[in-house]
Design a protein around this motif. Structure first.
Motif, PDB file in Angstrom:
ATOM      1  N   PRO A 401       3.455  -2.535  -2.135  1.00  0.00           N
ATOM      2  CA  PRO A 401       4.559  -2.094  -3.001  1.00  0.00           C
ATOM      3  C   PRO A 401       4.110  -1.606  -4.365  1.00  0.00           C
ATOM      4  N   ASP A 402       2.939  -2.062  -4.848  1.00  0.00           N
ATOM      5  CA  ASP A 402       2.477  -1.647  -6.172  1.00  0.00           C
ATOM      6  C   ASP A 402       1.865  -0.255  -6.176  1.00  0.00           C
ATOM      7  N   GLY A 403       1.815   0.409  -5.012  1.00  0.00           N
ATOM      8  CA  GLY A 403       1.255   1.754  -4.925  1.00  0.00           C
ATOM      9  C   GLY A 403      -0.139   1.809  -4.342  1.00  0.00           C
ATOM     10  N   GLY A 404      -0.760   0.670  -4.141  1.00  0.00           N
ATOM     11  CA  GLY A 404      -2.079   0.651  -3.530  1.00  0.00           C
ATOM     12  C   GLY A 404      -2.014   1.093  -2.078  1.00  0.00           C
ATOM     13  N   ARG A 405      -2.998   1.866  -1.661  1.00  0.00           N
ATOM     14  CA  ARG A 405      -3.085   2.334  -0.282  1.00  0.00           C
ATOM     15  C   ARG A 405      -4.529   2.201   0.214  1.00  0.00           C
ATOM     16  N   GLN A 406      -4.673   1.853   1.490  1.00  0.00           N
ATOM     17  CA  GLN A 406      -5.990   1.849   2.110  1.00  0.00           C
ATOM     18  C   GLN A 406      -5.906   2.673   3.387  1.00  0.00           C
ATOM     19  N   LEU A 407      -6.610   3.799   3.394  1.00  0.00           N
ATOM     20  CA  LEU A 407      -6.609   4.718   4.530  1.00  0.00           C
ATOM     21  C   LEU A 407      -7.900   4.540   5.312  1.00  0.00           C
ATOM     22  N   ILE A 408      -7.788   4.344   6.613  1.00  0.00           N
ATOM     23  CA  ILE A 408      -8.955   4.210   7.481  1.00  0.00           C
ATOM     24  C   ILE A 408      -8.912   5.340   8.495  1.00  0.00           C
ATOM     25  N   GLY A 409      -9.953   6.160   8.509  1.00  0.00           N
ATOM     26  CA  GLY A 409     -10.023   7.277   9.435  1.00  0.00           C
ATOM     27  C   GLY A 409     -10.504   6.841  10.808  1.00  0.00           C
ATOM     28  N   HIS A 410     -10.391   7.728  11.780  1.00  0.00           N
ATOM     29  CA  HIS A 410     -10.869   7.424  13.125  1.00  0.00           C
ATOM     30  C   HIS A 410     -12.356   7.095  13.155  1.00  0.00           C
ATOM     31  N   ASP A 411     -13.108   7.635  12.193  1.00  0.00           N
ATOM     32  CA  ASP A 411     -14.539   7.352  12.144  1.00  0.00           C
ATOM     33  C   ASP A 411     -14.846   6.077  11.373  1.00  0.00           C
ATOM     34  N   SER A 412     -13.801   5.363  10.957  1.00  0.00           N
ATOM     35  CA  SER A 412     -13.853   4.101  10.204  1.00  0.00           C
ATOM     36  C   SER A 412     -14.189   4.291   8.731  1.00  0.00           C
ATOM     37  N   ILE A 413     -14.369   5.522   8.275  1.00  0.00           N
ATOM     38  CA  ILE A 413     -14.530   5.767   6.847  1.00  0.00           C
ATOM     39  C   ILE A 413     -13.213   5.407   6.149  1.00  0.00           C
ATOM     40  N   THR A 414     -13.324   4.729   5.018  1.00  0.00           N
ATOM     41  CA  THR A 414     -12.147   4.207   4.321  1.00  0.00           C
ATOM     42  C   THR A 414     -12.019   4.803   2.928  1.00  0.00           C
ATOM     43  N   VAL A 415     -10.790   5.123   2.557  1.00  0.00           N
ATOM     44  CA  VAL A 415     -10.478   5.558   1.191  1.00  0.00           C
ATOM     45  C   VAL A 415      -9.432   4.602   0.633  1.00  0.00           C
ATOM     46  N   ARG A 416      -9.748   4.007  -0.501  1.00  0.00           N
ATOM     47  CA  ARG A 416      -8.805   3.114  -1.176  1.00  0.00           C
ATOM     48  C   ARG A 416      -8.203   3.828  -2.378  1.00  0.00           C
ATOM     49  N   ILE A 417      -6.892   3.781  -2.460  1.00  0.00           N
ATOM     50  CA  ILE A 417      -6.166   4.407  -3.561  1.00  0.00           C
ATOM     51  C   ILE A 417      -5.536   3.303  -4.400  1.00  0.00           C
ATOM     52  N   GLU A 418      -5.887   3.257  -5.665  1.00  0.00           N
ATOM     53  CA  GLU A 418      -5.347   2.262  -6.585  1.00  0.00           C
ATOM     54  C   GLU A 418      -4.803   2.987  -7.817  1.00  0.00           C
ATOM     55  N   PRO A 419      -3.479   3.105  -7.949  1.00  0.00           N
ATOM     56  CA  PRO A 419      -2.906   3.801  -9.110  1.00  0.00           C
ATOM     57  C   PRO A 419      -3.365   3.225 -10.448  1.00  0.00           C
TER      58      PRO A 419
END
Length: 545
Positions: A401-419
């Motif tokens: 809810p605070d806007g944080g996101r964690q995206l995991i791709g099919h190749d397991s590479i991860t991108v973390r988004i922290e406003p």
């Protein structure tokens, strides 16, 4: 009498955003069995789900009829309760020795999903569970097995009609093999893929003997050294080898482990080891309970279209295995090998290539600090490197809810988004959420202490891990030496000041001044080394989870 109903569906058939749905359905189905006088159980594995029971004929009929009825009409009023039970079960579950290798080999889909927790549980709806039961738990996708003199009278198994479901084709996240990646400091693990055969089981036994002899009996640097063979269900199998690491011995264990693999690669396999493993395998085929124990495996072989061999047929194949067969099997395993090395180490020197921890490209779009948000995906930039998740290849988006996101791709590479760190505006976040709505799992609000904050002006803790034990010890030694050296400098100054010639011998003063300067300089250098060690090692800005 013992009976089981096995379905060809498991963790590899899920997606990361629905991870846990098979296990959840299994729990719902068994809830209605309650307390009974007979034993029953359910299990959800990588490629199959089974319901088993032991009791009289009436007990077996009642149990299996109840399972089929619950698959027709799952008790979805229990959804939240069973969801909570699964979370509790996960908290008490220990990880396997090869927990991380599937993720690095296959990515965040099919066979790589076994490395992940049941991340999809929060988003699963009653309709999702009902559709899963209708699709996978059907008559054509099941095998019944019974250990007894006859089928229980009155057994009907009223399942839906459907189709047989093959295992998925394995994906790959490894551009080249043999490869390696960094794991924790307590273990070295290796696995490789080979065509399924009795020889694979023999090979696993020989690898285990070699590792145990080398790493425990001779070197004493490992307590547990083991290996095992596991069918993948598609005509191939995985051979996995493991060794734990005694404190302070990661270099020795890694070197010894790689030496064992190198010996096997050049064919240094002893006939005595082959004979011992073969004899052990034949002994396991003796006894009146062997046929019963083989029934679940036979059911799985039928479901996956693999050969079903009797104990005598397996015994015949065991006796035919030669050293040349074992060597050929190992070359196949080694050529597809993946090695987990202790953190802070590498295996480049042994001919292994580093498994990718970054993406080959970055997306174009608006930039917010090190984050790029574009129409096709997001990238987290770090100098010339980047981690990229393309929207259409995103396995899951974990949202807070605070806007944080964690995206995991099919190749397991991860991108973390922290406003709080990247100043992502609301419209960019809405763009990401709209693109990833089908795979988004909303999680509860985080504790404020768990939300990353912008670095302090000094930036001393930004982007760094806590220092390792070795660094703490090194820093302590540096500080102690610094104190000793500075004290020596102080004592020398006091001695010179109190005992120098009143006539002020210039030569003596020059020498004593040089000594004093060297001591103080050495003390300051040691203080600097200690401070540097306590800063900790730099964290990888972009990596696979």
């Amino acid at each position: 009498m013992i009976a089981g109903l096995t379905f060809r569906v498991g963790q590899v058939d899920e997606t990361l955003s629905s991870r846990g749905i098979t296990h959840l359905l299994e729990h719902l189905v068994l809830h209605g069995r309650g307390l009974t006088d007979y034993h029953y159980n359910g299990s959800t594995g990588a490629i199959a789900t089974s319901f088993t029971t032991q009791g009289g004929e009436d007990d077996i009929v009642a149990f299996l009829d109840g399972v089929c009825a619950a698959l027709h009409d799952p008790p979805l009023d229990r959804l939240e309760t069973e969801r909570s039970i699964l979370r509790a079960e996960a908290n008490g579950r220990s990880s396997g020795v090869n927990e991380m290798l599937p993720l690095w080999r296959y990515g965040a889909r099919d066979y790589g999903l076994v490395s992940y927790g049941e991340l999809g549980l929060p988003r699963l709806t009653p309709d999702d569970v009902r559709r899963w039961a209708e699709t996978w738990f059907t008559r054509q996708n099941a095998v019944l097995w019974v250990a007894g003199n006859r089928l229980p009278e009155g057994l009907r198994l009223p399942l839906r009609n459907g189709v047989r479901r093959p295992v998925p084709a394995p994906s790959s996240a490894l551009p080249a093999t043999p490869a390696y990646f960094l794991g924790d400091e307590g273990a070295v693990v290796f696995d490789g893929i080979m065509r399924r055969s009795v020889t694979g089981g023999v090979l696993a036994g020989i690898v285990e003997r070699e590792l145990f002899r080398s790493l425990r009996q001779e070197d004493g640097n490992s307590y547990t050294a083991s290996a095992f063979y596991d069918s993948r269900g598609d005509g191939f199998a995985t051979v996995t080898a493991f060794a734990d690491v005694a404190p302070g011995k990661p270099d020795a264990v890694l070197g010894g482990f790689i030496d064992v693999l190198a010996r096997l690669k050049v064919g240094r396999i002893e006939q005595a080891d082959l004979d011992a493993v073969r004899a052990k395998g034949e002994d396991a085929l003796d006894g009146v309970t062997v046929a019963v124990g083989m029934l679940p495996g036979h059911a799985l072989n039928l479901l996956t279209g693999q050969p079903v061999l009797s104990a005598e047929e397996i015994r015949t194949e065991l006796r035919a295995v030669t050293l040349a067969d074992v060597h050929a099997a190992f070359l196949e395993v080694y050529g597809t090998g993946l090695l987990q090395v202790p953190d802070g180490h590498s295996a480049d020197w042994a001919g292994y290539v580093a498994a990718p921890t970054t993406s080959e490209r970055a997306v174009d779009g608006r930039r917010f600090g090190d984050l790029v948000v574009g129409p096709e995906g997001v990238s987290l930039r770090h100098g010339e490197r980047s981690a990229t998740v393309v929207f259409k290849e995103c396995a899951i988006c974990l949202a807070f809810p605070d806007g944080g996101r964690q995206l995991i791709g099919h190749d397991s590479i991860t991108v973390r988004i922290e406003p709080t760190l990247q100043s992502v505006p609301p419209d960019a976040l809405r763009q990401i959420d709209a693109a990833l709505a089908p795979v988004t799992v909303w999680l509860p609000a985080r504790d404020p202490s768990a939300i990353p904050q912008a670095a302090s002006p000094a930036g001393a803790s930004s982007g760094q891990d806590k220092p390792t034990t070795g660094r703490v010890v090194g820093a302590t030694v540096a500080f102690v030496l610094a104190v000793v050296v500075l004290c020596c400098g102080g004592v020398w100054t006091w001695v010179v000041a109190d005992n120098s010639d009143p006539a002020n011998d210039v030569a003596f003063d020059a020498v004593s001044g040089t000594i004093n300067a060297v001591l103080y300089a050495a003390g300051l250098v040691l203080l600097g080394v200690g401070a540097w060690l306590l800063r900790g090692r730099s964290r990888k800005e972009v990596s696979r989870t």
